[in-house]
Design a protein around this motif. Sequence first.
Motif, PDB file in Angstrom:
ATOM      1  N   TYR A 191     -27.303   7.143  -5.911  1.00  0.00           N
ATOM      2  CA  TYR A 191     -26.078   6.757  -5.233  1.00  0.00           C
ATOM      3  C   TYR A 191     -26.026   7.382  -3.842  1.00  0.00           C
ATOM      4  O   TYR A 191     -26.496   8.502  -3.627  1.00  0.00           O
ATOM      5  CB  TYR A 191     -24.849   7.209  -6.038  1.00  0.00           C
ATOM      6  N   GLU A 192     -25.444   6.631  -2.914  1.00  0.00           N
ATOM      7  CA  GLU A 192     -25.229   7.136  -1.564  1.00  0.00           C
ATOM      8  C   GLU A 192     -23.815   6.758  -1.118  1.00  0.00           C
ATOM      9  O   GLU A 192     -23.313   5.689  -1.454  1.00  0.00           O
ATOM     10  CB  GLU A 192     -26.243   6.547  -0.573  1.00  0.00           C
ATOM     11  N   ARG A 193     -23.202   7.654  -0.369  1.00  0.00           N
ATOM     12  CA  ARG A 193     -21.908   7.370   0.244  1.00  0.00           C
ATOM     13  C   ARG A 193     -22.158   6.869   1.660  1.00  0.00           C
ATOM     14  O   ARG A 193     -22.904   7.487   2.423  1.00  0.00           O
ATOM     15  CB  ARG A 193     -21.048   8.638   0.280  1.00  0.00           C
ATOM     16  N   LEU A 194     -21.567   5.729   1.981  1.00  0.00           N
ATOM     17  CA  LEU A 194     -21.706   5.142   3.309  1.00  0.00           C
ATOM     18  C   LEU A 194     -20.436   5.413   4.106  1.00  0.00           C
ATOM     19  O   LEU A 194     -19.326   5.157   3.624  1.00  0.00           O
ATOM     20  CB  LEU A 194     -21.951   3.636   3.214  1.00  0.00           C
ATOM     21  N   GLU A 195     -20.592   5.928   5.312  1.00  0.00           N
ATOM     22  CA  GLU A 195     -19.455   6.220   6.178  1.00  0.00           C
ATOM     23  C   GLU A 195     -19.660   5.522   7.515  1.00  0.00           C
ATOM     24  O   GLU A 195     -20.605   5.818   8.241  1.00  0.00           O
ATOM     25  CB  GLU A 195     -19.302   7.730   6.390  1.00  0.00           C
ATOM     26  N   ILE A 215     -25.134   9.207   2.992  1.00  0.00           N
ATOM     27  CA  ILE A 215     -25.101  10.571   2.468  1.00  0.00           C
ATOM     28  C   ILE A 215     -25.466  10.529   0.984  1.00  0.00           C
ATOM     29  O   ILE A 215     -24.750   9.897   0.186  1.00  0.00           O
ATOM     30  CB  ILE A 215     -23.698  11.192   2.640  1.00  0.00           C
ATOM     31  N   PRO A 216     -26.560  11.159   0.565  1.00  0.00           N
ATOM     32  CA  PRO A 216     -26.932  11.159  -0.863  1.00  0.00           C
ATOM     33  C   PRO A 216     -25.841  11.787  -1.726  1.00  0.00           C
ATOM     34  O   PRO A 216     -25.175  12.746  -1.333  1.00  0.00           O
ATOM     35  CB  PRO A 216     -28.215  11.997  -0.892  1.00  0.00           C
ATOM     36  N   MET A 217     -25.663  11.232  -2.931  1.00  0.00           N
ATOM     37  CA  MET A 217     -24.690  11.738  -3.884  1.00  0.00           C
ATOM     38  C   MET A 217     -25.408  12.125  -5.180  1.00  0.00           C
ATOM     39  O   MET A 217     -26.557  11.745  -5.404  1.00  0.00           O
ATOM     40  CB  MET A 217     -23.623  10.672  -4.176  1.00  0.00           C
ATOM     41  N   GLY A 218     -24.705  12.848  -6.030  1.00  0.00           N
ATOM     42  CA  GLY A 218     -25.267  13.227  -7.317  1.00  0.00           C
ATOM     43  C   GLY A 218     -25.482  12.011  -8.202  1.00  0.00           C
ATOM     44  O   GLY A 218     -24.756  11.009  -8.102  1.00  0.00           O
ATOM     45  N   ARG A 255     -27.271  -6.583   6.144  1.00  0.00           N
ATOM     46  CA  ARG A 255     -26.719  -7.885   5.769  1.00  0.00           C
ATOM     47  C   ARG A 255     -25.263  -7.773   5.343  1.00  0.00           C
ATOM     48  O   ARG A 255     -24.476  -8.707   5.527  1.00  0.00           O
ATOM     49  CB  ARG A 255     -27.550  -8.507   4.639  1.00  0.00           C
ATOM     50  N   ALA A 256     -24.895  -6.635   4.758  1.00  0.00           N
ATOM     51  CA  ALA A 256     -23.522  -6.449   4.293  1.00  0.00           C
ATOM     52  C   ALA A 256     -22.585  -5.952   5.391  1.00  0.00           C
ATOM     53  O   ALA A 256     -21.397  -5.752   5.145  1.00  0.00           O
ATOM     54  CB  ALA A 256     -23.518  -5.465   3.121  1.00  0.00           C
ATOM     55  N   GLY A 257     -23.122  -5.748   6.602  1.00  0.00           N
ATOM     56  CA  GLY A 257     -22.284  -5.296   7.696  1.00  0.00           C
ATOM     57  C   GLY A 257     -22.106  -3.795   7.751  1.00  0.00           C
ATOM     58  O   GLY A 257     -21.205  -3.298   8.440  1.00  0.00           O
ATOM     59  N   TRP A 258     -22.978  -3.049   7.057  1.00  0.00           N
ATOM     60  CA  TRP A 258     -22.881  -1.598   7.025  1.00  0.00           C
ATOM     61  C   TRP A 258     -24.112  -0.953   7.654  1.00  0.00           C
ATOM     62  O   TRP A 258     -24.466   0.187   7.346  1.00  0.00           O
ATOM     63  CB  TRP A 258     -22.712  -1.112   5.580  1.00  0.00           C
ATOM     64  N   ALA A 304     -17.920   3.441   1.626  1.00  0.00           N
ATOM     65  CA  ALA A 304     -18.343   2.632   0.487  1.00  0.00           C
ATOM     66  C   ALA A 304     -19.358   3.438  -0.312  1.00  0.00           C
ATOM     67  O   ALA A 304     -19.892   4.446   0.161  1.00  0.00           O
ATOM     68  CB  ALA A 304     -18.946   1.304   0.948  1.00  0.00           C
ATOM     69  N   ILE A 305     -19.607   3.006  -1.532  1.00  0.00           N
ATOM     70  CA  ILE A 305     -20.622   3.620  -2.382  1.00  0.00           C
ATOM     71  C   ILE A 305     -21.757   2.619  -2.560  1.00  0.00           C
ATOM     72  O   ILE A 305     -21.533   1.464  -2.924  1.00  0.00           O
ATOM     73  CB  ILE A 305     -20.059   4.007  -3.759  1.00  0.00           C
ATOM     74  N   LEU A 306     -22.971   3.064  -2.291  1.00  0.00           N
ATOM     75  CA  LEU A 306     -24.159   2.237  -2.478  1.00  0.00           C
ATOM     76  C   LEU A 306     -24.888   2.717  -3.726  1.00  0.00           C
ATOM     77  O   LEU A 306     -25.192   3.911  -3.859  1.00  0.00           O
ATOM     78  CB  LEU A 306     -25.090   2.359  -1.267  1.00  0.00           C
ATOM     79  N   MET A 307     -25.134   1.806  -4.679  1.00  0.00           N
ATOM     80  CA  MET A 307     -25.898   2.141  -5.868  1.00  0.00           C
ATOM     81  C   MET A 307     -27.283   1.519  -5.764  1.00  0.00           C
ATOM     82  O   MET A 307     -27.413   0.320  -5.506  1.00  0.00           O
ATOM     83  CB  MET A 307     -25.219   1.628  -7.137  1.00  0.00           C
TER      84      MET A 307
END
Length: 227
Positions: free
Chosen positions: A197-201, A186-189, A177-180, A208-211
Amino acid sequence: MPFSSRAGEAGARPTPPGPILVDLPDEAATRALARTLAEILEPGDTAALSGAIGAGKTTLARAFLRERLGDPELEVPSPTFTLVQTYEAPDGPVVHADLYRIGGGDELVELGFDEVTAGAVTLVEWPERAPDALSPDRLDILLAIAPEGGRRAVVSGGGDSMVRFARAQAVVDLAMRAGWGDARRIPMGGDASTRAYERLERPDGRTAILMISPPRPDGPPVRRGKP
């Protein structure tokens, strides 16, 4: 989010949601569903793939195994005649079973199916051939050809794997829905909280950062000196 927990009940497990419909208009959507399943299924879980011939069971199974083993070119022969095929993934064994030639659960007992699948992620095609031999907490995935073209999956179940799937699918839907929706996740610490948290590429280089923030349980954060 399409899941809930029983309010006021200490240590309550989240209540599994009802069936979730996932549209699979093309191969990319099927791979996305396979990726979600590969992320949420844990050792000891069973996913049962049912549907008519040509509904896409083997296609989904093949995509799942390639995602789980991290090998996009992995050869995945159908276990129609061998009945069971075992793979070694980095986090434990994965069992791919096809029960089309099975006459009932008794035959699986004779084949030592419980021993083969113990502690493994198990993917079963044609589960209706021996439903009594499979875990009642399994994830059921019913595949069908959609009237408008493509395929669709109805995912249901009463165990923890269904709760995990609902959460993961909610994240996928939010990203779409957000266009991503095409972004690599990519999982983050973490930050010592219940959040993840995940990093979206994206392919175009944007990030972007997904929480992911699950709902807090009812009641104060500290009760009688304990968190």
